[in-house]
Every structure is written in C-alpha cells, then in structure tokens.
Design a protein around this motif. Structure first.
Motif, mmCIF file in Angstrom:
data_model
loop_
_atom_site.group_PDB
_atom_site.id
_atom_site.type_symbol
_atom_site.label_atom_id
_atom_site.label_comp_id
_atom_site.label_asym_id
_atom_site.label_seq_id
_atom_site.Cartn_x
_atom_site.Cartn_y
_atom_site.Cartn_z
ATOM 1 N N ALA A 57 4.349 -5.116 0.031
ATOM 2 C CA ALA A 57 3.048 -5.578 -0.485
ATOM 3 C C ALA A 57 2.651 -6.892 0.158
ATOM 4 C CB ALA A 57 3.126 -5.738 -1.998
ATOM 5 N N SER A 58 1.346 -7.086 0.299
ATOM 6 C CA SER A 58 0.823 -8.310 0.881
ATOM 7 C C SER A 58 0.013 -9.069 -0.158
ATOM 8 C CB SER A 58 -0.075 -7.961 2.076
ATOM 9 O OG SER A 58 -0.737 -9.120 2.523
ATOM 10 N N ARG A 59 0.076 -10.390 -0.103
ATOM 11 C CA ARG A 59 -0.710 -11.208 -1.038
ATOM 12 C C ARG A 59 -2.133 -11.429 -0.540
ATOM 13 N NH1 ARG A 59 2.025 -14.099 -4.932
ATOM 14 N NH2 ARG A 59 0.458 -15.712 -4.815
ATOM 15 N N VAL A 60 -2.413 -10.964 0.674
ATOM 16 C CA VAL A 60 -3.743 -11.131 1.257
ATOM 17 C C VAL A 60 -4.681 -10.099 0.654
ATOM 18 C CG1 VAL A 60 -5.059 -11.093 3.406
ATOM 19 C CG2 VAL A 60 -2.733 -11.970 3.386
ATOM 20 N N GLY A 61 -5.859 -10.578 0.203
ATOM 21 C CA GLY A 61 -6.942 -9.824 -0.335
ATOM 22 C C GLY A 61 -6.785 -8.428 -0.607
ATOM 23 N N ALA B 295 1.055 4.214 4.304
ATOM 24 C CA ALA B 295 1.465 2.835 4.049
ATOM 25 C C ALA B 295 2.225 2.683 2.730
ATOM 26 C CB ALA B 295 0.237 1.926 4.043
ATOM 27 N N ARG B 296 2.621 3.776 2.115
ATOM 28 C CA ARG B 296 3.270 3.724 0.799
ATOM 29 C C ARG B 296 4.530 2.873 0.785
ATOM 30 N NH1 ARG B 296 7.411 6.799 -1.477
ATOM 31 N NH2 ARG B 296 7.343 6.834 -3.735
ATOM 32 N N ASP B 297 5.346 2.928 1.826
ATOM 33 C CA ASP B 297 6.607 2.217 1.868
ATOM 34 C C ASP B 297 6.513 0.819 2.478
ATOM 35 O OD1 ASP B 297 7.793 4.443 0.743
ATOM 36 O OD2 ASP B 297 8.183 5.340 2.701
#
Length: 86
Positions: free
Chosen positions: A82-86, A77-79
C-alpha cells in the motif's frame, strides 16, 4: 503475471465450468476416496476447496495462491504494498 489473467474473451460454450483436480485422500464424512480441488466463490471471498465428490463435504478451504489464478478478474496490483500517496 500472465496476460490471460487480464483479458478474457466471451465464453464460446453455453455452460462455463472449472477443472476439478483429483486429490489423494479419504473423506472424513463418508469414507469415499473421490476428492477434488477447485476454485469457488465463497461468502468469505475467493477460495480453493477440496471437497468429496460423493457427499460434497468440504475437507479443506484455503486462500488461493498466485499459481491458482483465482479469481481470474483479480487486480494485477492486489499484492503490491500500500502507498500513502493520494
């Protein structure tokens, strides 16, 4: 992404090494034509280098591309964004 980047069996040889791919060019330090590109673990993180095989002068140091498969243990999942979820 290939499964081989996620699952790695124990090495069967006592010594682990990487393939050094020959590169066209001349070393600016000693003038040799024996350059090779290979992955290294650098203080800046994983990098791909082109080094002279005679004097080990670093001709180029770059970030690895996805096709380089380096580092082999890199998160799948490096690429991902980003998610703002928890």
């Amino acid at each position: 992404m290939a499964v081989d980047r996620l699952l790695f069996p124990r090495p069967e040889t006592p010594r682990v090494s990487v393939e050094r791919v020959p590169v066209d060019g001349t070393c600016p330090e000693c003038g040799a034509t024996s350059l090779a590109r290979y992955p290294v673990a650098n203080h800046l993180g994983p990098r791909m280098v082109v080094k002279c095989q005679r004097c080990l002068y670093p001709v180029a140091v770059t970030r690895p591309e996805p096709d380089d498969h380096w580092p082999a243990w890199r998160s799948p999942a490096r690429d991902w964004p980003a998610s703002r979820v928890g």
